[in-house]
Design a protein around this motif. Structure first.
Motif, PDB file in Angstrom:
ATOM      1  N   ASP A  33      10.500  17.573 -36.759  1.00 43.42           N
ATOM      2  CA  ASP A  33      10.956  18.970 -37.116  1.00 43.42           C
ATOM      3  C   ASP A  33      12.322  19.248 -37.613  1.00 43.42           C
ATOM      4  O   ASP A  33      12.763  20.103 -37.849  1.00 43.42           O
ATOM      5  CB  ASP A  33      10.612  19.922 -36.100  1.00 43.42           C
ATOM      6  CG  ASP A  33      11.466  19.861 -34.733  1.00 43.42           C
ATOM      7  OD1 ASP A  33      12.394  19.029 -34.784  1.00 43.42           O
ATOM      8  OD2 ASP A  33      11.308  20.451 -33.976  1.00 43.42           O
ATOM      9  N   GLY A  34      13.103  18.140 -37.381  1.00 41.87           N
ATOM     10  CA  GLY A  34      14.639  18.212 -37.969  1.00 41.87           C
ATOM     11  C   GLY A  34      15.370  18.406 -37.054  1.00 41.87           C
ATOM     12  O   GLY A  34      16.809  18.215 -37.100  1.00 41.87           O
ATOM     13  N   SER A  35      15.102  18.666 -35.741  1.00 44.70           N
ATOM     14  CA  SER A  35      15.865  18.825 -34.709  1.00 44.70           C
ATOM     15  C   SER A  35      16.593  17.680 -34.092  1.00 44.70           C
ATOM     16  O   SER A  35      15.986  16.577 -34.497  1.00 44.70           O
ATOM     17  CB  SER A  35      15.277  19.696 -33.562  1.00 44.70           C
ATOM     18  OG  SER A  35      14.355  18.965 -33.020  1.00 44.70           O
ATOM     19  N   ILE A  36      17.734  17.910 -33.499  1.00 40.77           N
ATOM     20  CA  ILE A  36      18.425  16.669 -32.771  1.00 40.77           C
ATOM     21  C   ILE A  36      17.999  16.345 -31.251  1.00 40.77           C
ATOM     22  O   ILE A  36      17.688  17.653 -30.591  1.00 40.77           O
ATOM     23  CB  ILE A  36      19.717  16.629 -32.841  1.00 40.77           C
ATOM     24  CG1 ILE A  36      20.323  16.773 -34.220  1.00 40.77           C
ATOM     25  CG2 ILE A  36      20.267  15.333 -32.113  1.00 40.77           C
ATOM     26  CD1 ILE A  36      19.992  15.334 -35.013  1.00 40.77           C
ATOM     27  N   PHE A  37      17.334  15.224 -30.941  1.00 40.05           N
ATOM     28  CA  PHE A  37      16.975  15.158 -29.402  1.00 40.05           C
ATOM     29  C   PHE A  37      17.847  14.382 -28.872  1.00 40.05           C
ATOM     30  O   PHE A  37      18.308  13.117 -29.426  1.00 40.05           O
ATOM     31  CB  PHE A  37      15.637  14.461 -29.414  1.00 40.05           C
ATOM     32  CG  PHE A  37      15.125  13.923 -28.170  1.00 40.05           C
ATOM     33  CD1 PHE A  37      14.877  14.874 -27.323  1.00 40.05           C
ATOM     34  CD2 PHE A  37      15.242  12.597 -27.652  1.00 40.05           C
ATOM     35  CE1 PHE A  37      14.579  14.136 -25.927  1.00 40.05           C
ATOM     36  CE2 PHE A  37      15.052  11.981 -26.701  1.00 40.05           C
ATOM     37  CZ  PHE A  37      14.441  12.976 -25.840  1.00 40.05           C
ATOM     38  N   TYR A  38      18.535  14.565 -27.729  1.00 37.14           N
ATOM     39  CA  TYR A  38      19.515  13.777 -27.003  1.00 37.14           C
ATOM     40  C   TYR A  38      18.615  13.002 -25.944  1.00 37.14           C
ATOM     41  O   TYR A  38      17.915  13.497 -25.235  1.00 37.14           O
ATOM     42  CB  TYR A  38      20.432  14.427 -26.417  1.00 37.14           C
ATOM     43  CG  TYR A  38      21.504  15.161 -27.435  1.00 37.14           C
ATOM     44  CD1 TYR A  38      22.539  14.321 -27.665  1.00 37.14           C
ATOM     45  CD2 TYR A  38      21.089  16.363 -27.711  1.00 37.14           C
ATOM     46  CE1 TYR A  38      23.635  15.065 -28.566  1.00 37.14           C
ATOM     47  CE2 TYR A  38      21.962  16.850 -28.763  1.00 37.14           C
ATOM     48  CZ  TYR A  38      23.135  16.208 -29.211  1.00 37.14           C
ATOM     49  OH  TYR A  38      24.116  16.874 -29.989  1.00 37.14           O
ATOM     50  N   GLY A  39      18.770  11.804 -25.741  1.00 40.11           N
ATOM     51  CA  GLY A  39      18.101  10.769 -24.745  1.00 40.11           C
ATOM     52  C   GLY A  39      18.990   9.703 -24.394  1.00 40.11           C
ATOM     53  O   GLY A  39      20.098   9.409 -24.841  1.00 40.11           O
ATOM     54  N   LEU A  40      18.571   9.237 -23.388  1.00 40.39           N
ATOM     55  CA  LEU A  40      19.198   8.040 -22.734  1.00 40.39           C
ATOM     56  C   LEU A  40      18.870   6.961 -23.649  1.00 40.39           C
ATOM     57  O   LEU A  40      17.753   6.702 -24.191  1.00 40.39           O
ATOM     58  CB  LEU A  40      18.610   7.476 -21.449  1.00 40.39           C
ATOM     59  CG  LEU A  40      18.791   8.481 -20.445  1.00 40.39           C
ATOM     60  CD1 LEU A  40      18.025   8.221 -19.205  1.00 40.39           C
ATOM     61  CD2 LEU A  40      20.448   8.513 -20.023  1.00 40.39           C
ATOM     62  N   PRO A  41      19.702   5.805 -23.731  1.00 42.04           N
ATOM     63  CA  PRO A  41      19.462   4.606 -24.504  1.00 42.04           C
ATOM     64  C   PRO A  41      18.499   3.901 -23.804  1.00 42.04           C
ATOM     65  O   PRO A  41      18.414   3.558 -22.721  1.00 42.04           O
ATOM     66  CB  PRO A  41      20.798   4.063 -24.799  1.00 42.04           C
ATOM     67  CG  PRO A  41      21.629   4.356 -23.656  1.00 42.04           C
ATOM     68  CD  PRO A  41      21.008   5.714 -23.483  1.00 42.04           C
ATOM     69  N   GLY A  42      17.439   3.276 -24.665  1.00 42.67           N
ATOM     70  CA  GLY A  42      16.351   2.440 -24.143  1.00 42.67           C
ATOM     71  C   GLY A  42      15.169   2.627 -24.773  1.00 42.67           C
ATOM     72  O   GLY A  42      15.162   3.718 -25.892  1.00 42.67           O
ATOM     73  N   GLY A  43      13.993   2.350 -24.416  1.00 38.73           N
ATOM     74  CA  GLY A  43      12.581   2.675 -25.086  1.00 38.73           C
ATOM     75  C   GLY A  43      11.533   1.853 -24.616  1.00 38.73           C
ATOM     76  O   GLY A  43      11.720   0.868 -23.343  1.00 38.73           O
ATOM     77  N   LYS A  44      10.541   1.749 -25.419  1.00 35.39           N
ATOM     78  CA  LYS A  44       9.334   0.948 -24.964  1.00 35.39           C
ATOM     79  C   LYS A  44       9.487  -0.307 -24.649  1.00 35.39           C
ATOM     80  O   LYS A  44      10.212  -0.928 -25.557  1.00 35.39           O
ATOM     81  CB  LYS A  44       8.152   1.358 -26.008  1.00 35.39           C
ATOM     82  CG  LYS A  44       7.792   2.728 -26.023  1.00 35.39           C
ATOM     83  CD  LYS A  44       6.743   3.043 -27.299  1.00 35.39           C
ATOM     84  CE  LYS A  44       6.647   4.078 -27.379  1.00 35.39           C
ATOM     85  NZ  LYS A  44       5.782   4.476 -28.624  1.00 35.39           N
TER      86      LYS A  44
END
Length: 158
Positions: A33-44
């Motif tokens: 949707d164009g918004s910015i999401f802040y998250g911890l570094p990491g992933g699947k």
């Protein structure tokens, strides 16, 4: 332990708390949707990959940093996004580590990497309706809140 009530796909992921001088490293990703999401570094985690190995690989990809001295902090586990097309049984490992190198993400979804003062982290978290991303579920951020306050537990049922 929470057990799934039906057969669900399994999602395994690992994230790392990188801390420096009272700041936590967060990645900024642009959502659909164009918004910015802040998250911890990491992933699947990839099939057959340990959560620790996934944490090291994903931090490198999302931040450009190499991590060493990976230390387990907590595990989140349980059914997630129930009733949506993305429902799954989630196993999320959280770790701390030492970071080395220069910030230089190679993940095209990452638009920024930012050291955020502990007191400002939760203010950047935008909760919203699933299924766009499960990290917008407030339960996923409980361990981070606890970690930042020095009260992390080793296990969190989702």
């Amino acid at each position: 332990m929470t057990r799934p009530t039906r057969t669900l796909p399994v999602k395994r992921a690992a994230h790392v708390y990188l801390v420096r001088d009272g700041h936590l490293l967060l990645v900024e990703e642009r959502m659909d949707d164009g918004s910015i999401f802040y998250g911890l570094p990491g992933g699947k985690a990839n099939p057959g990959e340990t959560l620790g190995d996934a944490a090291v690989r994903q931090v490198q990809y999302e931040t450009g940093l190499t991590v060493t001295d990976l230390t387990f902090v907590s595990l989140l586990e349980g059914e997630l996004l129930t009733g949506t097309r993305n429902e799954c049984y989630a196993t999320f490992g959280r770790f701390t580590a030492q970071a080395h190198g220069e910030i230089d993400p190679s993940d095209p979804e990452v638009v920024g990497v930012k050291w955020v003062p502990f007191a400002q982290v939760e203010g950047l978290v935008r909760y919203g309706p699933p299924p766009e991303c499960e990290e917008r579920n407030p339960l996923i951020w409980v361990p981070t809140r606890d970690f930042l306050s020095g009260e992390a537990r080793s296990y969190y049922p989702i």
